[in-house]
Design a protein around this motif. Structure first.
Motif, PDB file in Angstrom:
ATOM      1  N   VAL A 280       0.835  -1.205   0.000  1.00 11.51           N
ATOM      2  CA  VAL A 280       0.000   0.000   0.000  1.00 11.51           C
ATOM      3  C   VAL A 280       0.870   1.257   0.000  1.00 11.51           C
ATOM      4  CG1 VAL A 280      -1.643   1.321   1.388  1.00 11.51           C
ATOM      5  CG2 VAL A 280      -1.993  -1.111   1.039  1.00 11.51           C
ATOM      6  N   LEU A 281       1.985   1.225   0.687  1.00 12.77           N
ATOM      7  CA  LEU A 281       2.864   2.397   0.761  1.00 12.77           C
ATOM      8  C   LEU A 281       3.615   2.661  -0.536  1.00 12.77           C
ATOM      9  CD1 LEU A 281       4.330   1.973   4.353  1.00 12.77           C
ATOM     10  CD2 LEU A 281       2.581   3.596   3.584  1.00 12.77           C
ATOM     11  N   ASP A 282       3.766   1.648  -1.382  1.00 15.96           N
ATOM     12  CA  ASP A 282       4.463   1.807  -2.659  1.00 15.96           C
ATOM     13  C   ASP A 282       3.550   2.549  -3.634  1.00 15.96           C
ATOM     14  OD1 ASP A 282       5.738   1.578  -5.119  1.00 15.96           O
ATOM     15  OD2 ASP A 282       6.398  -0.470  -4.733  1.00 15.96           O
ATOM     16  N   LYS A 283       3.923   3.762  -3.985  1.00 14.61           N
ATOM     17  CA  LYS A 283       3.091   4.624  -4.839  1.00 14.61           C
ATOM     18  C   LYS A 283       2.848   4.047  -6.232  1.00 14.61           C
ATOM     19  CE  LYS A 283       2.822   8.164  -1.984  1.00 14.61           C
ATOM     20  NZ  LYS A 283       1.662   8.325  -1.189  1.00 14.61           N
ATOM     21  N   ARG A 284       3.684   3.103  -6.658  1.00 15.49           N
ATOM     22  CA  ARG A 284       3.498   2.490  -7.983  1.00 15.49           C
ATOM     23  C   ARG A 284       2.294   1.559  -8.009  1.00 15.49           C
ATOM     24  NH1 ARG A 284       9.208  -0.160  -8.492  1.00 15.49           N
ATOM     25  NH2 ARG A 284       8.583  -0.580  -6.357  1.00 15.49           N
TER      26      ARG A 284
ATOM     27  N   LYS B   7      -9.862   4.938   8.081  1.00 19.15           N
ATOM     28  CA  LYS B   7     -10.199   6.185   7.382  1.00 19.15           C
ATOM     29  C   LYS B   7      -9.802   6.192   5.915  1.00 19.15           C
ATOM     30  CE  LYS B   7     -10.178   9.093  11.444  1.00 19.15           C
ATOM     31  NZ  LYS B   7      -9.684  10.315  12.070  1.00 19.15           N
ATOM     32  N   THR B   8      -8.919   5.297   5.511  1.00 12.40           N
ATOM     33  CA  THR B   8      -8.409   5.343   4.135  1.00 12.40           C
ATOM     34  C   THR B   8      -8.693   4.076   3.338  1.00 12.40           C
ATOM     35  OG1 THR B   8      -6.253   4.545   4.904  1.00 12.40           O
ATOM     36  CG2 THR B   8      -6.547   6.937   4.749  1.00 12.40           C
ATOM     37  N   THR B   9      -9.529   3.196   3.864  1.00 15.17           N
ATOM     38  CA  THR B   9      -9.775   1.913   3.210  1.00 15.17           C
ATOM     39  C   THR B   9     -11.211   1.823   2.698  1.00 15.17           C
ATOM     40  OG1 THR B   9      -8.198   0.844   4.670  1.00 15.17           O
ATOM     41  CG2 THR B   9      -9.729  -0.587   3.529  1.00 15.17           C
ATOM     42  N   ILE B  10     -11.343   1.332   1.477  1.00 14.36           N
ATOM     43  CA  ILE B  10     -12.652   1.027   0.904  1.00 14.36           C
ATOM     44  C   ILE B  10     -12.610  -0.431   0.479  1.00 14.36           C
ATOM     45  CG2 ILE B  10     -14.283   1.491  -0.953  1.00 14.36           C
ATOM     46  CD1 ILE B  10     -13.048   4.301  -1.128  1.00 14.36           C
ATOM     47  N   ARG B  11     -13.530  -1.246   1.004  1.00 13.60           N
ATOM     48  CA  ARG B  11     -13.566  -2.659   0.622  1.00 13.60           C
ATOM     49  C   ARG B  11     -14.597  -2.835  -0.490  1.00 13.60           C
ATOM     50  NH1 ARG B  11     -14.116  -8.032   4.274  1.00 13.60           N
ATOM     51  NH2 ARG B  11     -12.470  -6.988   5.405  1.00 13.60           N
ATOM     52  N   ILE B  12     -14.167  -3.471  -1.565  1.00 17.10           N
ATOM     53  CA  ILE B  12     -15.055  -3.772  -2.685  1.00 17.10           C
ATOM     54  C   ILE B  12     -15.119  -5.284  -2.833  1.00 17.10           C
ATOM     55  CG2 ILE B  12     -15.417  -3.541  -5.171  1.00 17.10           C
ATOM     56  CD1 ILE B  12     -13.857  -0.912  -5.002  1.00 17.10           C
ATOM     57  N   THR B  13     -16.321  -5.823  -2.801  1.00 19.69           N
ATOM     58  CA  THR B  13     -16.510  -7.256  -2.929  1.00 19.69           C
ATOM     59  C   THR B  13     -17.257  -7.540  -4.223  1.00 19.69           C
ATOM     60  OG1 THR B  13     -16.657  -7.455  -0.542  1.00 19.69           O
ATOM     61  CG2 THR B  13     -17.494  -9.294  -1.818  1.00 19.69           C
ATOM     62  N   LEU B  14     -16.751  -8.445  -5.009  1.00 19.68           N
ATOM     63  CA  LEU B  14     -17.425  -8.847  -6.243  1.00 19.68           C
ATOM     64  C   LEU B  14     -18.143 -10.156  -5.965  1.00 19.68           C
ATOM     65  CD1 LEU B  14     -14.535  -8.077  -8.732  1.00 19.68           C
ATOM     66  CD2 LEU B  14     -16.405  -6.602  -8.013  1.00 19.68           C
ATOM     67  N   ALA B  15     -19.454 -10.139  -6.091  1.00 20.29           N
ATOM     68  CA  ALA B  15     -20.256 -11.315  -5.765  1.00 20.29           C
ATOM     69  C   ALA B  15     -21.180 -11.664  -6.920  1.00 20.29           C
ATOM     70  CB  ALA B  15     -21.056 -11.042  -4.496  1.00 20.29           C
ATOM     71  N   GLY B  16     -21.781 -12.849  -6.849  1.00 20.48           N
ATOM     72  CA  GLY B  16     -22.573 -13.357  -7.953  1.00 20.48           C
ATOM     73  C   GLY B  16     -24.039 -12.975  -7.989  1.00 20.48           C
ATOM     74  N   ASN B  17     -24.673 -12.670  -6.855  1.00 21.83           N
ATOM     75  CA  ASN B  17     -26.110 -12.399  -6.918  1.00 21.83           C
ATOM     76  C   ASN B  17     -26.404 -10.935  -7.234  1.00 21.83           C
ATOM     77  OD1 ASN B  17     -26.390 -10.838  -4.503  1.00 21.83           O
ATOM     78  ND2 ASN B  17     -26.253 -12.712  -3.313  1.00 21.83           N
ATOM     79  N   GLN B  18     -27.584 -10.654  -7.710  1.00 27.60           N
ATOM     80  CA  GLN B  18     -27.933  -9.324  -8.221  1.00 27.60           C
ATOM     81  C   GLN B  18     -27.865  -8.246  -7.140  1.00 27.60           C
ATOM     82  OE1 GLN B  18     -28.211  -8.643 -11.373  1.00 27.60           O
ATOM     83  NE2 GLN B  18     -28.475  -6.491 -10.947  1.00 27.60           N
ATOM     84  N   ALA B  19     -28.343  -8.539  -5.942  1.00 35.58           N
ATOM     85  CA  ALA B  19     -28.318  -7.531  -4.870  1.00 35.58           C
ATOM     86  C   ALA B  19     -26.880  -7.125  -4.560  1.00 35.58           C
ATOM     87  CB  ALA B  19     -29.006  -8.067  -3.621  1.00 35.58           C
ATOM     88  N   CYS B  20     -25.992  -8.095  -4.519  1.00 33.02           N
ATOM     89  CA  CYS B  20     -24.580  -7.796  -4.255  1.00 33.02           C
ATOM     90  C   CYS B  20     -23.970  -7.015  -5.409  1.00 33.02           C
ATOM     91  CB  CYS B  20     -23.796  -9.067  -4.002  1.00 33.02           C
ATOM     92  SG  CYS B  20     -24.124  -9.796  -2.397  1.00 33.02           S
ATOM     93  N   LYS B  21     -24.335  -7.370  -6.632  1.00 36.15           N
ATOM     94  CA  LYS B  21     -23.797  -6.660  -7.789  1.00 36.15           C
ATOM     95  C   LYS B  21     -24.186  -5.188  -7.741  1.00 36.15           C
ATOM     96  CE  LYS B  21     -23.501 -10.466 -11.054  1.00 36.15           C
ATOM     97  NZ  LYS B  21     -24.043 -11.064 -12.264  1.00 36.15           N
ATOM     98  N   GLU B  22     -25.433  -4.887  -7.341  1.00 31.74           N
ATOM     99  CA  GLU B  22     -25.875  -3.497  -7.262  1.00 31.74           C
ATOM    100  C   GLU B  22     -25.127  -2.752  -6.163  1.00 31.74           C
ATOM    101  OE1 GLU B  22     -30.121  -3.290  -7.138  1.00 31.74           O
ATOM    102  OE2 GLU B  22     -30.298  -4.477  -8.963  1.00 31.74           O
TER     103      GLU B  22
END
Length: 70
Positions: A8-12, A39-54
């Motif tokens: 995370v600290l590596d700017k590349r 304060k600086t983290t956003i978790r994104i989860t990719l899931a299979g059902n429609q509610a999760c996709k939205e």
């Protein structure tokens, strides 16, 4: 956790993915990281059902808005 902190600290690094076998503890690692960097983290989860996709679509949109604001 140390390797994730260093990545995370590596700017590349713009995108970091955590992969592993089923029940390897990926969610636990991400949860601990999220707690440490709340304060600086956003978790994104990719899931299979429609509610999760939205919800994921909203999170990705929101993440893009937050990135643009920085």
């Amino acid at each position: 956790m140390r390797h994730l902190d260093e990545a995370v600290l590596d700017k590349r690094n713009r995108i970091i993915a955590l992969t592993g076998c089923y029940r390897a503890g990926k969610s636990s690692v991400l949860g601990a990281f999220e707690e440490k960097h709340r304060k600086t983290t956003i978790r994104i989860t990719l899931a299979g059902n429609q509610a999760c996709k939205e919800r994921c679509r909203w999170k990705v949109t929101r993440a893009a808005q937050l990135s643009a604001a920085l």
